[in-house]
Motif scaffolding. Structure first.
Motif, short mmCIF file in Angstrom:
data_model
loop_
_atom_site.label_atom_id
_atom_site.label_comp_id
_atom_site.label_asym_id
_atom_site.label_seq_id
_atom_site.Cartn_x
_atom_site.Cartn_y
_atom_site.Cartn_z
N LEU A 113 -9.37 15.46 -28.28
CA LEU A 113 -10.11 15.41 -27.02
C LEU A 113 -9.26 15.89 -25.85
CD1 LEU A 113 -12.10 12.08 -27.39
CD2 LEU A 113 -13.01 14.41 -27.41
N ASP A 114 -7.94 15.83 -26.01
CA ASP A 114 -7.08 16.32 -24.92
C ASP A 114 -7.19 17.82 -24.72
OD1 ASP A 114 -5.62 17.21 -27.14
OD2 ASP A 114 -3.75 16.26 -26.53
N HIS A 115 -7.75 18.53 -25.67
CA HIS A 115 -7.98 19.97 -25.52
C HIS A 115 -8.99 20.25 -24.40
CE1 HIS A 115 -6.06 21.56 -29.32
NE2 HIS A 115 -6.06 20.24 -29.54
N LEU A 116 -9.85 19.28 -24.15
CA LEU A 116 -10.89 19.47 -23.12
C LEU A 116 -10.30 19.58 -21.71
CD1 LEU A 116 -13.60 17.02 -24.46
CD2 LEU A 116 -13.52 19.50 -24.72
N PRO B 112 -7.85 27.89 -20.96
CA PRO B 112 -9.09 27.63 -21.67
C PRO B 112 -8.94 26.47 -22.65
CG PRO B 112 -8.01 29.51 -22.68
CD PRO B 112 -7.17 29.10 -21.49
N VAL B 113 -10.06 25.91 -23.08
CA VAL B 113 -10.06 24.79 -24.01
C VAL B 113 -9.35 25.18 -25.30
CG1 VAL B 113 -11.52 23.26 -25.40
CG2 VAL B 113 -12.10 23.72 -23.01
N PHE B 114 -9.66 26.36 -25.82
CA PHE B 114 -9.02 26.86 -27.04
C PHE B 114 -8.37 28.20 -26.75
CE2 PHE B 114 -9.19 29.53 -30.86
CZ PHE B 114 -8.33 28.80 -31.67
N ASP B 115 -7.13 28.30 -27.12
CA ASP B 115 -6.39 29.55 -27.01
C ASP B 115 -5.62 29.75 -28.31
OD1 ASP B 115 -4.77 31.70 -26.47
OD2 ASP B 115 -3.90 30.87 -24.64
N PRO B 116 -6.01 30.74 -29.12
CA PRO B 116 -5.35 30.92 -30.42
C PRO B 116 -3.88 31.29 -30.30
CG PRO B 116 -6.83 32.75 -29.95
CD PRO B 116 -7.06 31.72 -28.88
N ASP B 117 -3.45 31.72 -29.13
CA ASP B 117 -2.04 32.08 -28.94
C ASP B 117 -1.24 30.96 -28.28
OD1 ASP B 117 -2.34 34.64 -30.05
OD2 ASP B 117 -3.20 35.37 -28.18
N ARG B 118 -1.79 29.74 -28.28
CA ARG B 118 -1.11 28.59 -27.68
C ARG B 118 -0.94 27.51 -28.73
NH1 ARG B 118 -4.58 26.65 -23.21
NH2 ARG B 118 -5.77 25.61 -24.83
#
Length: 112
Positions: free
Chosen positions: A49-52, A56-62
């Motif tokens: 939930l901390d991704h919210l 951005p919420v989702f970053d494939p390079d992070r």
């Protein structure tokens, strides 16, 4: 096509480790109560939930570990300390640490 195969394998591995492998953890370490242990392990997925709170919420390079506050090294230290308790606290600690390991492999072992 090779990228697609790698992407599918990465996705499959990620979700396998988050949702299927915990069954094996529950069966091996909590055979008598494996269903309860598996449910607790699944509930630890709420740590995401901390991704919210990220943009951005989702970053494939992070990498999640070290970036999100519930994936911080301080939080991981607390999860490790949970292993020294008994009962559900220990199961939660196992689930959270396994979640962190899954996120680490997801980022560092797949072409990063």
């Amino acid at each position: 096509m090779e990228f697609l195969d790698t992407g599918l394998l990465k996705t499959f591995t990620h979700y396998f480790l988050h949702f299927v492998f915990p069954i094996f953890i529950a069966l091996v370490f909590y055979r008598d109560n494996w269903k309860k242990a598996y449910l607790i392990l699944l509930v630890t997925m709420l740590v995401d939930l901390d991704h919210l709170f990220a943009d951005p919420v989702f970053d494939p390079d992070r990498a999640s570990v070290g970036f999100h506050f519930l994936h911080s090294y301080y939080a991981i230290a607390v999860y490790f300390l949970m292993l020294f308790f008994k009962g559900n606290i220990r199961i939660i600690g196992i689930g959270l640490l396994f979640h962190m390991l899954t996120d680490l492999q997801d980022f560092y072992l797949w072409n990063h």
